[in-house]
Scaffold this motif. Sequence first.
Motif, PDB file in Angstrom:
ATOM      1  N   ALA A   1       0.060   8.356  -7.826  1.00 48.28           N
ATOM      2  CA  ALA A   1       1.227   9.158  -7.433  1.00 48.28           C
ATOM      3  C   ALA A   1       2.120   8.457  -6.415  1.00 48.28           C
ATOM      4  O   ALA A   1       3.190   8.965  -6.089  1.00 48.28           O
ATOM      5  N   SER A   2       1.689   7.296  -5.886  1.00 50.42           N
ATOM      6  CA  SER A   2       2.454   6.670  -4.811  1.00 50.42           C
ATOM      7  C   SER A   2       2.332   5.149  -4.839  1.00 50.42           C
ATOM      8  O   SER A   2       1.246   4.609  -4.607  1.00 50.42           O
ATOM      9  N   ASP A   3       3.450   4.481  -5.092  1.00 52.86           N
ATOM     10  CA  ASP A   3       3.460   3.020  -5.035  1.00 52.86           C
ATOM     11  C   ASP A   3       3.147   2.529  -3.629  1.00 52.86           C
ATOM     12  O   ASP A   3       2.448   1.530  -3.448  1.00 52.86           O
ATOM     13  N   ALA A   4       3.667   3.236  -2.626  1.00 55.52           N
ATOM     14  CA  ALA A   4       3.419   2.835  -1.238  1.00 55.52           C
ATOM     15  C   ALA A   4       1.927   2.909  -0.923  1.00 55.52           C
ATOM     16  O   ALA A   4       1.378   2.006  -0.279  1.00 55.52           O
ATOM     17  N   LEU A   5       1.266   3.956  -1.382  1.00 49.76           N
ATOM     18  CA  LEU A   5      -0.173   4.091  -1.145  1.00 49.76           C
ATOM     19  C   LEU A   5      -0.928   3.003  -1.901  1.00 49.76           C
ATOM     20  O   LEU A   5      -1.863   2.404  -1.365  1.00 49.76           O
ATOM     21  N   ARG A   6      -0.521   2.729  -3.136  1.00 46.29           N
ATOM     22  CA  ARG A   6      -1.179   1.663  -3.905  1.00 46.29           C
ATOM     23  C   ARG A   6      -1.108   0.343  -3.131  1.00 46.29           C
ATOM     24  O   ARG A   6      -2.097  -0.364  -2.994  1.00 46.29           O
ATOM     25  N   ASP A   7       0.068   0.023  -2.587  1.00 51.56           N
ATOM     26  CA  ASP A   7       0.239  -1.210  -1.815  1.00 51.56           C
ATOM     27  C   ASP A   7      -0.607  -1.188  -0.539  1.00 51.56           C
ATOM     28  O   ASP A   7      -1.208  -2.203  -0.164  1.00 51.56           O
ATOM     29  N   PHE A   8      -0.654  -0.035   0.133  1.00 49.89           N
ATOM     30  CA  PHE A   8      -1.443   0.124   1.357  1.00 49.89           C
ATOM     31  C   PHE A   8      -2.927  -0.110   1.067  1.00 49.89           C
ATOM     32  O   PHE A   8      -3.619  -0.823   1.809  1.00 49.89           O
TER      33      PHE A   8
ATOM     34  N   GLU B   1      -3.153  14.838   3.521  1.00 50.56           N
ATOM     35  CA  GLU B   1      -2.085  14.255   4.350  1.00 50.56           C
ATOM     36  C   GLU B   1      -2.328  12.764   4.610  1.00 50.56           C
ATOM     37  O   GLU B   1      -1.387  11.996   4.740  1.00 50.56           O
ATOM     38  N   PHE B   2      -3.585  12.362   4.696  1.00 52.26           N
ATOM     39  CA  PHE B   2      -3.925  10.952   4.909  1.00 52.26           C
ATOM     40  C   PHE B   2      -3.308  10.095   3.808  1.00 52.26           C
ATOM     41  O   PHE B   2      -2.811   8.997   4.064  1.00 52.26           O
ATOM     42  N   PHE B   3      -3.342  10.614   2.586  1.00 52.02           N
ATOM     43  CA  PHE B   3      -2.847   9.853   1.434  1.00 52.02           C
ATOM     44  C   PHE B   3      -1.329   9.924   1.277  1.00 52.02           C
ATOM     45  O   PHE B   3      -0.768   9.218   0.447  1.00 52.02           O
ATOM     46  N   ARG B   4      -0.671  10.791   2.036  1.00 53.81           N
ATOM     47  CA  ARG B   4       0.795  10.833   2.073  1.00 53.81           C
ATOM     48  C   ARG B   4       1.218  10.001   3.280  1.00 53.81           C
ATOM     49  O   ARG B   4       1.275  10.511   4.402  1.00 53.81           O
ATOM     50  N   LEU B   5       1.508   8.744   3.046  1.00 53.29           N
ATOM     51  CA  LEU B   5       1.717   7.805   4.151  1.00 53.29           C
ATOM     52  C   LEU B   5       2.819   8.247   5.096  1.00 53.29           C
ATOM     53  O   LEU B   5       2.745   7.990   6.292  1.00 53.29           O
TER      54      LEU B   5
END
Length: 124
Positions: free
Chosen positions: A92-99, A57-61
């Motif tokens: 799997a997540s552009d948002a996570l990559r940016d974070f 869940e931590f990685f699902r922003l």
Amino acid sequence: MTTHPNTLETLHGTRVLRCAPDGPLLDGERAALDLIGDAFGQEAELVVVPVERISDEFFRLRSGVAGDVVQKFVNYRLRLAVLGDISAHVAASDALRDFVYESNQGSQLWFVADAAELDERLRT
């Protein structure tokens, strides 16, 4: 399952609480506060949590878990490092990559692949 205790070490003048890989998941505010309490008890400045201890869940922003955890560390003026391979989550997540990218530009939250990268970050 045997639980190994967290260990305190000093790396390049920074007191680091290194969490054991087989402890409870970092999955929200309560878990963050438990780690913060442990860090305060040992006068640590940086808490290093292996990726095995980070909840999915931590990685699902959108879940808000990462924000809640990081905010607790900020509030208590403690730094946090996630240690290990998170490439599958990032892919799997552009948002996570940016974070992750933005976090690694600062000093509050780092995502490091291994102990050598952590050592290098603390050296500079």
